[in-house]
Design an enzyme around this catalytic site. Structure first.
Site, PDB file in Angstrom:
ATOM      1  N   HIS A 190      42.506  47.617  36.114  1.00 37.06           N
ATOM      2  CA  HIS A 190      41.793  47.568  34.823  1.00 37.06           C
ATOM      3  C   HIS A 190      40.442  46.863  34.931  1.00 37.06           C
ATOM      4  O   HIS A 190      39.622  46.969  34.018  1.00 37.06           O
ATOM      5  CB  HIS A 190      42.682  46.985  33.721  1.00 37.06           C
ATOM      6  CG  HIS A 190      42.785  45.497  33.662  1.00 37.06           C
ATOM      7  ND1 HIS A 190      43.849  44.797  34.172  1.00 37.06           N
ATOM      8  CD2 HIS A 190      41.956  44.568  33.130  1.00 37.06           C
ATOM      9  CE1 HIS A 190      43.660  43.507  33.958  1.00 37.06           C
ATOM     10  NE2 HIS A 190      42.526  43.344  33.329  1.00 37.06           N
ATOM     11  N   ASP A 219      48.680  48.405  38.150  1.00 36.23           N
ATOM     12  CA  ASP A 219      47.398  47.745  37.878  1.00 36.23           C
ATOM     13  C   ASP A 219      46.866  47.078  39.147  1.00 36.23           C
ATOM     14  O   ASP A 219      46.823  45.857  39.258  1.00 36.23           O
ATOM     15  CB  ASP A 219      47.579  46.739  36.743  1.00 36.23           C
ATOM     16  CG  ASP A 219      46.258  46.262  36.170  1.00 36.23           C
ATOM     17  OD1 ASP A 219      45.213  46.839  36.538  1.00 36.23           O
ATOM     18  OD2 ASP A 219      46.276  45.311  35.359  1.00 36.23           O
ATOM     19  N   SER A 250      41.859  38.137  35.223  1.00 33.64           N
ATOM     20  CA  SER A 250      42.394  39.409  35.691  1.00 33.64           C
ATOM     21  C   SER A 250      41.880  39.762  37.069  1.00 33.64           C
ATOM     22  O   SER A 250      40.723  39.493  37.400  1.00 33.64           O
ATOM     23  CB  SER A 250      41.986  40.537  34.741  1.00 33.64           C
ATOM     24  OG  SER A 250      42.848  40.556  33.650  1.00 33.64           O
TER      25      SER A 250
END
Ligand code: ARG
Length: 239
Positions: free
Chosen positions: A66, A112, A202
């Site tokens: 992402h 992911d 992230s």
């Protein structure tokens, strides 16, 4: 007089609630980037940091899908060897191409993970990949990032931070999140919350015994009780 009142009001709304650690994620600043030489930041051309990553090969960075999904590779900059992002320490490298896990859509659906190929090889050392024995519930891992210090915080940490969080049992994670998939994710956090990764962390590594076991992927808020951080189960994507 008016000014004093305004300043005081501002202080009251920005002060943390009693007992809360303003450095949420329950983390601490890293003292030297030499302790985590494979840790990298992903930034825009303008130098804005939005994700983390880890050097897993001389010219290869593992991050979250992402973080790069639908971005032009040439728009992604990898900053290495830099503890404090307000400095020019270390190096900035461009990305020539990337691969994301097949079938990736959104973090909550798993897969992911992405691998970025760098325009130049970095000196290393690289972070080795864990094996499937790393995910035993109760095992403590270290998560690293330049992300938010608290949920909803607009300030970020210019200095790399780290936090220690235990891996949770799959049953506890399933209870927390209906979209949890044990084959492609794992959860880490304390039942009472307080320690977690957060926005802009992230893509950063979750390290178990000096090896890459997870990648910061998603979570409901940050460091909430009963809402652990969810990480990509890296060993599910080795090929
Ligand atoms: N998706 C977030 C990001 O873009 C990371 C979320 C991690 N959240 C958590 N509670 N552990 O940076």
């Amino acid at each position: 007089m008016r000014l004093t009142a305004a300043v005081l009001a501002l202080f009251l709304v920005t002060a943390a609630p009693a007992g809360a650690d303003p450095r949420i994620v329950g983390g601490t600043p890293v003292g030297s980037i030499a302790e985590y030489p494979w840790m990298v930041a992903l930034t825009t051309a303008g130098g804005y940091q939005y994700c983390g990553g880890a050097l897993v090969g001389p010219a290869l960075v593992a991050t979250a899908a992402h973080c790069v999904y639908q971005k032009a590779p040439t728009s992604i900059y990898v900053v290495s060897g830099r503890l404090d992002l307000t400095t020019t320490q270390g190096a900035v490298t461009k990305v020539t191409q990337y691969q994301i896990a097949g079938g990736y859509t959104i973090p909550q659906q798993g897969k992911d993970i992405a691998l970025l190929t760098l325009a130049n090889a970095l000196p290393g050392p690289v972070l080795p990949i864990a094996d499937s024995s790393a995910y035993l519930a109760g095992t403590t891992g270290t998560v690293l990032g330049w992300g938010r210090l608290a949920e909803g915080d607009t300030n970020k940490s210019p200095v790399l931070r780290k936090a220690s969080v235990p891996i949770m049992a799959d049953a506890a994670c399933t209870a927390a999140y209906t979209s949890y998939q044990a084959d492609s994710m794992f959860c880490a956090g304390l039942p009472q919350g307080g320690v977690d990764s957060c926005t802009d962390d992230s893509g950063g590594p979750f390290v178990v015994n000096g090896k890459l076991a997870g990648i910061v992927s998603w979570g409901k808020g940050c460091a909430r009780p009963g809402q652990p951080g969810v990480y990509t189960r890296v060993t599910a994507y080795l090929s």
